[in-house]
Enzyme design. Structure first.
Site, PDB file in Angstrom:
ATOM      1  CG  PHE A 122     -18.244  64.403 -11.179  1.00 10.87           C
ATOM      2  CD1 PHE A 122     -18.147  63.521 -10.107  1.00 10.87           C
ATOM      3  CD2 PHE A 122     -17.717  64.019 -12.405  1.00 10.87           C
ATOM      4  CE1 PHE A 122     -17.534  62.283 -10.251  1.00 10.87           C
ATOM      5  CE2 PHE A 122     -17.103  62.782 -12.564  1.00 10.87           C
ATOM      6  CZ  PHE A 122     -17.011  61.915 -11.476  1.00 10.87           C
TER       7      PHE A 122
ATOM      8  CG  ASN B 188     -26.436  57.207  -9.065  1.00 14.95           C
ATOM      9  OD1 ASN B 188     -26.250  57.090  -7.858  1.00 14.95           O
ATOM     10  ND2 ASN B 188     -25.443  57.204  -9.937  1.00 14.95           N
TER      11      ASN B 188
ATOM     12  NE  ARG C  48     -27.059  53.745  -9.891  1.00 15.56           N
ATOM     13  CZ  ARG C  48     -25.799  53.378 -10.008  1.00 15.56           C
ATOM     14  NH1 ARG C  48     -25.391  52.731 -11.090  1.00 15.56           N
ATOM     15  NH2 ARG C  48     -24.933  53.664  -9.051  1.00 15.56           N
TER      16      ARG C  48
ATOM     17  NE  ARG D  82     -20.179  47.756 -11.281  1.00 17.87           N
ATOM     18  CZ  ARG D  82     -20.136  49.018 -10.862  1.00 17.87           C
ATOM     19  NH1 ARG D  82     -20.197  49.302  -9.569  1.00 17.87           N
ATOM     20  NH2 ARG D  82     -20.037  50.001 -11.726  1.00 17.87           N
TER      21      ARG D  82
ATOM     22  CG  HIS E 120     -21.004  53.240  -4.225  1.00 18.78           C
ATOM     23  ND1 HIS E 120     -20.142  53.613  -5.229  1.00 18.78           N
ATOM     24  CD2 HIS E 120     -20.325  52.342  -3.460  1.00 18.78           C
ATOM     25  CE1 HIS E 120     -18.987  52.978  -5.064  1.00 18.78           C
ATOM     26  NE2 HIS E 120     -19.078  52.200  -3.993  1.00 18.78           N
TER      27      HIS E 120
ATOM     28  CB  THR F  29     -24.181  55.664 -13.841  1.00 18.30           C
ATOM     29  OG1 THR F  29     -23.228  54.690 -13.403  1.00 18.30           O
ATOM     30  CG2 THR F  29     -24.019  56.927 -13.018  1.00 18.30           C
TER      31      THR F  29
ATOM     32  CE  LYS G 170     -24.382  57.001  -4.916  1.00 18.69           C
ATOM     33  NZ  LYS G 170     -24.047  57.499  -6.271  1.00 18.69           N
TER      34      LYS G 170
END
EC number: 2.7.4.6
Length: 140
Positions: free
Chosen positions: A59, A114, A104, A87, A117, A93, A11
């Site tokens: 959000f 964070n 993370r 994951r 994805h 998260t 991100k």
């Protein structure tokens, strides 16, 4: 176990801080191969389509604005049980709840920023990959 593919986004908070290499190292250390990768600047339409599942959530607008605030790196990862494995390596998260050694825990700034994805199921992985990659761009 079967070889599986999953979709990943590094991100804007990760690209802004120039930590994509460090994140890729954690991905590869987990035994996943990066079989496709490109740096893009998502359009508002791409972000709204990608996160359409959250359209009614409070959000949503903030999430879309964040995802178009800077470049992202979209990736296809491949490996045994790739979806669950990625994951796990991403971590929770909420970075304060993420396990040590996860992306993370090491790199996320907040729940919203964070850093990464990852797809949550084979069906969503296939849809997400197809949104950003043509078949000939994925080279295993």
């Amino acid at each position: 176990m079967a070889i599986q593919r999953t979709f990943s986004i590094l991100k804007p908070d990760a690209t802004e801080r120039n930590i994509t290499g460090a994140i890729n190292a954690l991905i590869e250390k987990a035994g996943l191969r990066i079989v496709a990768q490109k740096r893009i600047h998502m359009t508002r339409g791409q972000a709204e389509t990608f996160y359409a599942v959250h359209k009614e959530r409070p959000f949503f607008g903030e999430l879309v604005d964040f995802m178009i605030s800077g470049p992202v790196v979209v990736q296809v990862l491949e490996g045994e049980n790739a979806i669950a494995k990625y994951r796990d390596v991403m971590g929770a998260t909420d970075p304060s709840k993420a396990a040590d050694g996860t992306i993370r825990k090491a790199h996320a700034k907040s729940i919203g920023e964070n850093s990464v994805h990852g797809s949550d199921a084979p069906e969503t992985a296939a849809i997400e990959i197809a949104q950003f990659f043509a078949g000939n761009e994925i080279v295993g």
